[in-house]
Design a protein around this motif. Structure first.
Motif, mmCIF file in Angstrom:
data_model
loop_
_atom_site.group_PDB
_atom_site.id
_atom_site.type_symbol
_atom_site.label_atom_id
_atom_site.label_comp_id
_atom_site.label_asym_id
_atom_site.label_seq_id
_atom_site.Cartn_x
_atom_site.Cartn_y
_atom_site.Cartn_z
ATOM 1 N N ARG A 27 -5.431 18.116 -6.709
ATOM 2 C CA ARG A 27 -5.867 19.067 -5.677
ATOM 3 C C ARG A 27 -5.415 20.476 -6.040
ATOM 4 N NH1 ARG A 27 -4.712 20.812 -0.118
ATOM 5 N NH2 ARG A 27 -6.644 20.669 1.099
ATOM 6 N N ARG A 28 -6.312 21.416 -5.871
ATOM 7 C CA ARG A 28 -6.100 22.797 -6.274
ATOM 8 C C ARG A 28 -5.071 23.500 -5.384
ATOM 9 N NH1 ARG A 28 -9.113 27.563 -4.843
ATOM 10 N NH2 ARG A 28 -9.088 29.146 -6.500
ATOM 11 N N ALA A 72 -9.938 16.703 -3.038
ATOM 12 C CA ALA A 72 -9.327 16.647 -4.369
ATOM 13 C C ALA A 72 -10.326 16.107 -5.384
ATOM 14 C CB ALA A 72 -8.076 15.769 -4.330
ATOM 15 N N GLN A 73 -10.081 16.412 -6.646
ATOM 16 C CA GLN A 73 -10.970 15.991 -7.726
ATOM 17 C C GLN A 73 -10.438 14.747 -8.426
ATOM 18 O OE1 GLN A 73 -13.983 17.490 -8.278
ATOM 19 N NE2 GLN A 73 -13.385 18.593 -6.407
ATOM 20 N N PRO A 74 -11.313 13.778 -8.745
ATOM 21 C CA PRO A 74 -10.864 12.534 -9.384
ATOM 22 C C PRO A 74 -10.217 12.770 -10.753
ATOM 23 C CG PRO A 74 -13.088 12.302 -8.507
ATOM 24 C CD PRO A 74 -12.755 13.760 -8.441
ATOM 25 N N LEU A 75 -9.167 12.006 -11.015
ATOM 26 C CA LEU A 75 -8.528 11.997 -12.328
ATOM 27 C C LEU A 75 -8.744 10.656 -13.025
ATOM 28 C CD1 LEU A 75 -5.060 13.697 -11.652
ATOM 29 C CD2 LEU A 75 -6.843 14.545 -13.175
ATOM 30 N N ALA A 76 -8.446 9.575 -12.308
ATOM 31 C CA ALA A 76 -8.566 8.241 -12.908
ATOM 32 C C ALA A 76 -8.654 7.208 -11.803
ATOM 33 C CB ALA A 76 -7.364 7.949 -13.805
ATOM 34 N N GLU A 77 -9.253 6.057 -12.125
ATOM 35 C CA GLU A 77 -9.379 4.983 -11.143
ATOM 36 C C GLU A 77 -9.407 3.646 -11.864
ATOM 37 O OE1 GLU A 77 -12.335 3.600 -7.481
ATOM 38 O OE2 GLU A 77 -12.284 5.686 -8.157
ATOM 39 N N ASN A 78 -8.678 2.681 -11.306
ATOM 40 C CA ASN A 78 -8.647 1.345 -11.887
ATOM 41 C C ASN A 78 -9.796 0.473 -11.413
ATOM 42 O OD1 ASN A 78 -6.402 0.971 -13.720
ATOM 43 N ND2 ASN A 78 -5.086 1.472 -11.990
ATOM 44 N N GLU A 99 0.836 -1.197 0.000
ATOM 45 C CA GLU A 99 0.000 0.000 0.000
ATOM 46 C C GLU A 99 0.871 1.246 0.000
ATOM 47 O OE1 GLU A 99 -3.776 -0.078 2.350
ATOM 48 O OE2 GLU A 99 -2.813 1.555 3.427
ATOM 49 N N LEU A 100 0.522 2.205 -0.854
ATOM 50 C CA LEU A 100 1.295 3.438 -0.962
ATOM 51 C C LEU A 100 0.347 4.597 -1.213
ATOM 52 C CD1 LEU A 100 4.101 4.903 -1.325
ATOM 53 C CD2 LEU A 100 3.917 4.346 -3.759
ATOM 54 N N VAL A 101 0.461 5.645 -0.399
ATOM 55 C CA VAL A 101 -0.266 6.888 -0.667
ATOM 56 C C VAL A 101 0.769 7.985 -0.823
ATOM 57 C CG1 VAL A 101 -2.304 6.137 0.597
ATOM 58 C CG2 VAL A 101 -0.583 7.489 1.783
ATOM 59 N N LEU A 102 0.531 8.870 -1.775
ATOM 60 C CA LEU A 102 1.511 9.932 -1.968
ATOM 61 C C LEU A 102 0.899 11.132 -2.665
ATOM 62 C CD1 LEU A 102 4.061 8.878 -4.755
ATOM 63 C CD2 LEU A 102 1.921 7.718 -4.377
ATOM 64 N N SER A 103 1.497 12.273 -2.375
ATOM 65 C CA SER A 103 1.127 13.542 -2.978
ATOM 66 C C SER A 103 2.363 14.085 -3.674
ATOM 67 C CB SER A 103 0.646 14.511 -1.891
ATOM 68 O OG SER A 103 0.541 15.824 -2.401
ATOM 69 N N LEU A 104 2.249 14.340 -4.977
ATOM 70 C CA LEU A 104 3.395 14.768 -5.771
ATOM 71 C C LEU A 104 3.035 15.958 -6.650
ATOM 72 C CD1 LEU A 104 4.678 11.305 -7.108
ATOM 73 C CD2 LEU A 104 5.545 12.567 -5.125
ATOM 74 N N THR A 105 4.020 16.767 -6.954
ATOM 75 C CA THR A 105 3.846 17.788 -7.980
ATOM 76 C C THR A 105 3.918 17.104 -9.347
ATOM 77 O OG1 THR A 105 6.222 18.204 -8.156
ATOM 78 C CG2 THR A 105 4.995 19.496 -6.520
ATOM 79 N N PRO A 106 3.439 17.751 -10.409
ATOM 80 C CA PRO A 106 3.550 17.144 -11.740
ATOM 81 C C PRO A 106 4.991 16.799 -12.117
ATOM 82 C CG PRO A 106 1.974 18.937 -11.797
ATOM 83 C CD PRO A 106 2.608 18.978 -10.435
ATOM 84 N N VAL A 130 -2.069 14.603 -7.207
ATOM 85 C CA VAL A 130 -1.203 15.485 -7.992
ATOM 86 C C VAL A 130 -1.598 16.928 -7.708
ATOM 87 C CG1 VAL A 130 -0.347 16.060 -10.289
ATOM 88 C CG2 VAL A 130 -1.068 13.718 -9.785
ATOM 89 N N THR A 131 -0.607 17.756 -7.412
ATOM 90 C CA THR A 131 -0.879 19.142 -7.049
ATOM 91 C C THR A 131 0.252 20.052 -7.521
ATOM 92 O OG1 THR A 131 -1.309 20.614 -5.157
ATOM 93 C CG2 THR A 131 0.189 18.787 -4.781
ATOM 94 N N PRO A 132 -0.035 21.266 -7.979
ATOM 95 C CA PRO A 132 -1.358 21.876 -8.098
ATOM 96 C C PRO A 132 -2.138 21.319 -9.289
ATOM 97 C CG PRO A 132 0.318 23.378 -8.910
ATOM 98 C CD PRO A 132 1.053 22.211 -8.324
ATOM 99 N N ALA A 133 -3.462 21.280 -9.140
ATOM 100 C CA ALA A 133 -4.315 20.670 -10.157
ATOM 101 C C ALA A 133 -4.189 21.366 -11.508
ATOM 102 C CB ALA A 133 -5.768 20.691 -9.684
ATOM 103 N N ALA A 134 -3.957 22.681 -11.488
ATOM 104 C CA ALA A 134 -3.883 23.430 -12.744
ATOM 105 C C ALA A 134 -2.722 22.975 -13.617
ATOM 106 C CB ALA A 134 -3.756 24.924 -12.448
ATOM 107 N N GLU A 135 -1.698 22.375 -12.999
ATOM 108 C CA GLU A 135 -0.527 21.928 -13.754
ATOM 109 C C GLU A 135 -0.500 20.422 -13.971
ATOM 110 O OE1 GLU A 135 2.979 23.413 -11.858
ATOM 111 O OE2 GLU A 135 2.171 25.446 -11.660
ATOM 112 N N ALA A 136 -1.479 19.715 -13.423
ATOM 113 C CA ALA A 136 -1.510 18.257 -13.569
ATOM 114 C C ALA A 136 -1.794 17.889 -15.021
ATOM 115 C CB ALA A 136 -2.578 17.660 -12.665
ATOM 116 N N PRO A 137 -1.049 16.948 -15.587
ATOM 117 C CA PRO A 137 -1.329 16.538 -16.970
ATOM 118 C C PRO A 137 -2.714 15.906 -17.066
ATOM 119 C CG PRO A 137 0.303 15.091 -15.950
ATOM 120 C CD PRO A 137 0.102 16.229 -15.016
ATOM 121 N N SER A 138 -3.369 16.107 -18.184
ATOM 122 C CA SER A 138 -4.698 15.532 -18.386
ATOM 123 C C SER A 138 -4.582 14.028 -18.585
ATOM 124 C CB SER A 138 -5.355 16.165 -19.613
ATOM 125 O OG SER A 138 -4.669 15.767 -20.790
ATOM 126 N N THR A 139 -5.721 13.350 -18.532
ATOM 127 C CA THR A 139 -5.719 11.900 -18.739
ATOM 128 C C THR A 139 -5.353 11.542 -20.172
ATOM 129 O OG1 THR A 139 -8.114 12.036 -19.115
ATOM 130 C CG2 THR A 139 -7.373 11.435 -16.900
#
Length: 362
Positions: A190-191, A246-252, A135-142, A166-175
Motif C-alpha cells: 500500500r502506497r 493496496a496492490q497485489p504482490l503475491a498469492e498462494n 487466521e492472521l491479518v497484518l500490516s507491517l513496514t518492510p 506491506v507499507t510504504p509500497a515504495a520500500e517493499a522488497p520486490s518478489t
C-alpha cells in the motif's frame, strides 16, 4: 536470583552504578593511569583537593579502586572485569527476569490496553502473530516484515491463513528480493506512510499503532484489543479500507485442506470462489456457523450444505447461503453475513468448513 524479586536486583545494580560526578571523574582518571596519588587526581580532574580522599574511599568501599597505604596514599585501579563481576551477574539475571516479564503481555487484564513505548508495541505485534491459530491479518513496514519473517513463516507452516500488507509500497522488497509466499497466503503493498501497523489473530486478539510510534519512542502510543468484538473493528478496517486500496504482490491461491476455520466471512467466500466443490459432481461443502440471529440477537449454531456465495466487486460485503440440516431451521436456506450483518439472517462469528466427497471419492 528469584524470578519474583526484580526490585531487589534493580536496587543492587543501581547501587553499584549510582556514582556521582566526582566519583566518575576520579574512577576514570585512575583507570586510565593505573595508579595515581590524591594530588595527581586533583590535578587531572576538577575535584577539589579536600574532596579527593572522600571520593576515592567511597570508590574503594565499592571495590572499584584500592588504596595503598603509603606517603602519599596511592590509588590503584581494579580490573573492571573483577570490579563489576557481581554487578554483571546481577544485571544478566535481572535482564533475563525482566525480559520474561516483558515478553509475556497479559491478555486477561481488560478489553483495551494502551501501550506507550516502541519496544512494547513491537512485543505485542509479535505476541499477536504467535497467538494466531487459523487466521492472521497484518500490516507491517518492510523493516518489521524482516523482523518477524521467521515468526510468520512458522505460522504459515502451522496452516494459518495470513493476509499481509506491506507499507510504504515504495520500500517493499520486490518478489525477486523476498519470498512472500513463505510468510503469507496473500500479500499486497500500500502506497504512502499513512497506513498503520496492525495485527489481528483469529479475528480477536489484536494491536494497532501508527508508523510514527514504530519509528521512534516519544509521544506516541499503540492499542491492544483483547476481545473479539473489538478485534473485529481492526479486522473490518483492514478488510474494507486498507486491503482494498493496496496492490497485489503475491498469492498462494486456494489451499486444498479441510476442515477449515475462518473469522472473516470475506476471506471464506474468496476461498470458496476458487474451490470446485461448489460445482456439480465435485462433492459438497458443509459449513457450521457460530454467531447470532440478527433480529433477536440470540446466539446460535447453524449447520448445513453451502449452496451459494456472494462477494461484492469492492470486497466490502460477502455472504454465504446454507441449506440447513438440523433444528428448527431444518431444510431452510439461511443467509449468513459477517460481523454487524444487516441484510442476512445470521451474523457469523466463526465459520467451520468441511468437504464431503462424492461416492467415487472426489
Amino acid at each position: 536470583m528469584s524470578s519474583d524479586d526484580p526490585r531487589a536486583a534493580l536496587a543492587r545494580v543501581g547501587e553499584r552504578f549510582d556514582l556521582n560526578e566526582y566519583e566518575i571523574s576520579a574512577y576514570l582518571a585512575v583507570l586510565e593511569a593505573g595508579q595515581l596519588s590524591a594530588s595527581e587526581i586533583a590535578d587531572r580532574t576538577e575535584i577539589p583537593q579536600p574532596r579527593v580522599y572522600d571520593t576515592v574511599r567511597s570508590l574503594a568501599e565499592r571495590g572499584l579502586l584500592t588504596l595503598q597505604e603509603s606517603r602519599p596514599i596511592q590509588v590503584l585501579a581494579v580490573d573492571p572485569e573483577e570490579a563489576f563481576a557481581d554487578a554483571h551477574d546481577s544485571l544478566e539475571a535481572l535482564i533475563s527476569d525482566l525480559e520474561a516479564r516483558y515478553t509475556e503481555p497479559a491478555r486477561e487484564t481488560g478489553a483495551v490496553s494502551l501501550i506507550k513505548s516502541r519496544s512494547s508495541i513491537l512485543r505485542y505485534v509479535e505476541a499477536v502473530i504467535e497467538a494466531a491459530d487459523y487466521e492472521l491479518v497484518l500490516s507491517l513496514t518492510p523493516a518489521l516484515l524482516k523482523r518477524y519473517e521467521s515468526e510468520l513463516a512458522a505460522r504459515r507452516e502451522a496452516g494459518v491463513t495470513i493476509e499481509l500488507l506491506v507499507t510504504p509500497a515504495a520500500e517493499a522488497p520486490s518478489t525477486e528480493e523476498f519470498e512472500y509466499r513463505s510468510v503469507a497466503t496473500r500479500a499486497r503493498a500500500r502506497r504512502g506512510i499513512t497506513t498503520p501497523v496492525l495485527a489481528v489473530a483469529d479475528g480477536s486478539y489484536s494491536t494497532y499503532a501508527t508508523q510514527d510510534a514504530i519509528a521512534w519512542d516519544g509521544d506516541r502510543y499503540g492499542v491492544v484489543f483483547n476481545r473479539s468484538a473489538l478485534g473485529f473493528l481492526l479486522s473490518g478496517f483492514f478488510n474494507t479500507v486498507l486491503w482494498t486500496t493496496a496492490q497485489p504482490l503475491a498469492e498462494n491461491g486456494f489451499e486444498e485442506h479441510f476442515p477449515r476455520r475462518y473469522a472473516s466471512i470475506r476471506r471464506c467466500v474468496k476461498d470458496l470462489a476458487q474451490h470446485d466443490a461448489l460445482t456439480e459432481g465435485n462433492g459438497s461443502l458443509t459449513a457450521t456457523i457460530e454467531g447470532r440471529d440478527i433480529l433477536s440477537g440470540e446466539y446460535l449454531t447453524v449447520s448445513g450444505r453451502v449452496v451459494g456465495v456472494s462477494l461484492a466487486s469492492d470486497e466490502q460485503s460477502a455472504a454465504l447461503e446454507i441449506e440447513t440440516d438440523e433444528g428448527e431451521r431444518d431444510g431452510e436456506t439461511v443467509s449468513v453475513g459477517g460481523r454487524v450483518a444487516a441484510l442476512e439472517d445470521v451474523e457469523a462469528h466463526e465459520i467451520y468448513l468441511d468437504h464431503e466427497p462424492t461416492a467415487d471419492g472426489n
